[in-house]
Enzyme design. Structure first.
Site, PDB file in Angstrom:
ATOM      1  CE1 TYR A 175     -36.413  -1.666  19.022  1.00  0.00           C
ATOM      2  CE2 TYR A 175     -37.352  -0.603  20.968  1.00  0.00           C
ATOM      3  CZ  TYR A 175     -37.508  -1.333  19.813  1.00  0.00           C
ATOM      4  OH  TYR A 175     -38.757  -1.750  19.433  1.00  0.00           O
ATOM      5  CB  SER A 178     -39.779   2.587  20.013  1.00  0.00           C
ATOM      6  OG  SER A 178     -41.171   2.802  20.109  1.00  0.00           O
ATOM      7  CE  LYS A 223     -44.497  -3.353  22.942  1.00  0.00           C
ATOM      8  NZ  LYS A 223     -44.753  -3.943  21.652  1.00  0.00           N
ATOM      9  CE  LYS A 254     -51.655  -0.861  16.615  1.00  0.00           C
ATOM     10  NZ  LYS A 254     -50.430  -1.698  16.425  1.00  0.00           N
ATOM     11  CD  GLU A 283     -55.344  -9.882  28.649  1.00  0.00           C
ATOM     12  OE1 GLU A 283     -55.007 -11.001  28.228  1.00  0.00           O
ATOM     13  OE2 GLU A 283     -56.150  -9.156  28.032  1.00  0.00           O
ATOM     14  NE  ARG A 287     -48.379   1.924  17.352  1.00  0.00           N
ATOM     15  CZ  ARG A 287     -49.379   2.245  18.154  1.00  0.00           C
ATOM     16  NH1 ARG A 287     -49.985   3.415  18.029  1.00  0.00           N
ATOM     17  NH2 ARG A 287     -49.808   1.385  19.062  1.00  0.00           N
ATOM     18  CE  LYS A 306     -48.303  -4.165  21.872  1.00  0.00           C
ATOM     19  NZ  LYS A 306     -47.933  -4.724  20.572  1.00  0.00           N
TER      20      LYS A 306
HETATM   21  C1  PBG Z   1     -47.028  -4.575  17.142  1.00  0.00           C
HETATM   22  C2  PBG Z   1     -45.936  -4.174  18.053  1.00  0.00           C
HETATM   23  C3  PBG Z   1     -45.724  -2.872  18.532  1.00  0.00           C
HETATM   24  C4  PBG Z   1     -44.541  -2.915  19.266  1.00  0.00           C
HETATM   25  C5  PBG Z   1     -44.061  -4.216  19.227  1.00  0.00           C
HETATM   26  N1  PBG Z   1     -44.959  -5.002  18.463  1.00  0.00           N
HETATM   27  C6  PBG Z   1     -46.464  -1.617  18.299  1.00  0.00           C
HETATM   28  C7  PBG Z   1     -47.891  -1.560  18.538  1.00  0.00           C
HETATM   29  O1  PBG Z   1     -48.487  -2.383  19.241  1.00  0.00           O
HETATM   30  O2  PBG Z   1     -48.484  -0.655  17.978  1.00  0.00           O
HETATM   31  C8  PBG Z   1     -43.919  -1.720  19.914  1.00  0.00           C
HETATM   32  C9  PBG Z   1     -42.497  -1.817  20.271  1.00  0.00           C
HETATM   33  C10 PBG Z   1     -41.860  -0.534  20.623  1.00  0.00           C
HETATM   34  O3  PBG Z   1     -42.488   0.530  20.712  1.00  0.00           O
HETATM   35  O4  PBG Z   1     -40.637  -0.563  20.817  1.00  0.00           O
HETATM   36  N2  PBG Z   1     -47.856  -5.615  17.436  1.00  0.00           N
END
Ligand code: PBG
Length: 341
Positions: free
Chosen positions: A330, A291, A265, A234, A250, A222, A212
């Site tokens: 989505y 997203s 991701k 992050k 990982e 968010r 990720k």
């Molecule tokens: C949080 C999480 C996130 C997403 C899924 N779980 C956001 C982040 O890590 O800040 C993002 C999913 C998306 O953008 O569709 N642990």
């Protein structure tokens, strides 16, 4: 003959020497279908959904047109509908009211919390749909980070893992079919597997967000959860976008710790990573079409700049072609509707 025509005749392919003509197999739709290497089906899709407290309300997420935060009653209706369309799995994300957030995200393991109640209700209403629950603290913390923060703003790994374990256990107890740690703390997959097994949840699966990345493509998500970090970013836990070998490391660790499915991701800017992970492991590989990827297509479509349906299908097919067996998207409902026609 003029010299012009003789030149063009000389540069044309010599029909007698052209033994292989790839275009032959593209001539008709029947042929194209016959030799198609990748077929997107509704079985590949996991639908991420947002749940909030309250009754009889749904709010569209501004930066994600067509996606809603639902109260539980309306969410159940929507889930019944998408199950009818053939979607077999949902990934749940909760919108937690500010008053229930704290520094350590303790609401995340409340047995009567929003996620826990939602899982129980879905399992009653639509027992056969697979429920995937997210394991990460960000929707539950006042600061919006996925872990516990010390006085210097550092995210503490091992104390966070302890909370993630409690969270995963309470989700399993509520009936979650699959827990999905999306937090990127070190060692959390192993700790969760050990705890689940010790409590008798040997069949609760782990979908690990293994690779990720610290991505700007999460912005609209968010917005949906009001979960943007209040300070910093992050980057001390999510991966650097420039790294590929590290993704394999990982994945390797998560597999050794007991992951059942590994994930990459985001998806689109990371198709090379999906392919490398696919080549590295025999486990199912998931990809999250996040997203921001959704928002870009929606925005262009709303402007009339692209053919939305075609772009959606091409995009998801490319993620599958890169090596993903499963796609969190989505677009799941829209695609299910398209594939039915
Ligand atoms: C949080 C999480 C996130 C997403 C899924 N779980 C956001 C982040 O890590 O800040 C993002 C999913 C998306 O953008 O569709 N642990």
């Amino acid at each position: 003959m003029t010299s012009e025509t003789s030149t063009s005749t000389n540069t044309a392919p010599d029909a007698s020497k052209l033994t292989y003509r790839p275009r032959r197999l593209r001539r008709t739709e029947a042929l194209r279908r016959m030799v198609r290497e990748t077929n997107l089906t509704v079985d590949d899709l996991i639908y991420p959904m947002f749940v909030m407290e309250g009754e009889d309300q749904k709010f569209e997420i501004t930066s994600m047109p067509g996606c809603y935060r639902y109260t539980l009653d309306l969410l159940l209706r929507e889930i019944a509908e998408i199950y009818q369309l053939g979607i077999g799995a949902v990934a749940l994300f909760p919108v937690i009211p500010e008053v229930k957030k704290d520094d350590t995200g303790s609401e995340s393991y409340n047995p009567e919390g929003l996620v826990q109640q939602t899982v129980k209700a879905i399992k009653q209403a639509v027992p056969k749909i697979l429920v995937i629950t997210d394991v990460a603290l960000d929707p539950f913390t006042t600061h919006g980070h996925d872990g516990i923060v010390d006085e210097n703003g550092m995210i503490l790994n091992d104390p966070t893992v302890e909370i993630l374990v409690k969270m995963a256990l309470s989700q399993a107890e509520a009936g979650s079919d699959m827990v999905a740690p999306s937090d990127m703390m070190d060692g959390r997959v192993g700790a969760i597997r050990k705890a689940l097994d010790a409590e008798g949840y040997i069949d609760v699966r782990i979908l690990a967000y293994s690779a990720k990345y610290a991505s700007a493509y999460y912005g609209p998500f968010r917005d949906a959860l009001d979960s943007a970090p209040k300070f910093g970013d992050k980057k001390t836990y999510q991966m650097d976008a420039a790294n590929a070998r590290e993704a394999i490391k990982e994945v390797e660790l998560d597999i050794a710790e007991g992951a059942d499915i590994v994930m990459v991701k985001p998806a689109l800017a990371y198709l090379d990573i999906i392919r490398q992970v696919r080549n590295f492991t025999q486990l199912p590989v998931a990809a999250y079409n996040v997203s921001g990827e959704y928002a870009m297509i929606k925005a262009a479509a709303q402007n009339g700049w692209i053919d939305e349906k075609k772009v959606i299908l091409e995009t998801l097919t490319s993620i599958k072609r890169a090596g993903a067996d499963l796609i969190l998207t989505y677009f799941a409902k829209e695609v299910a509707l398209m594939l039915h026609r």
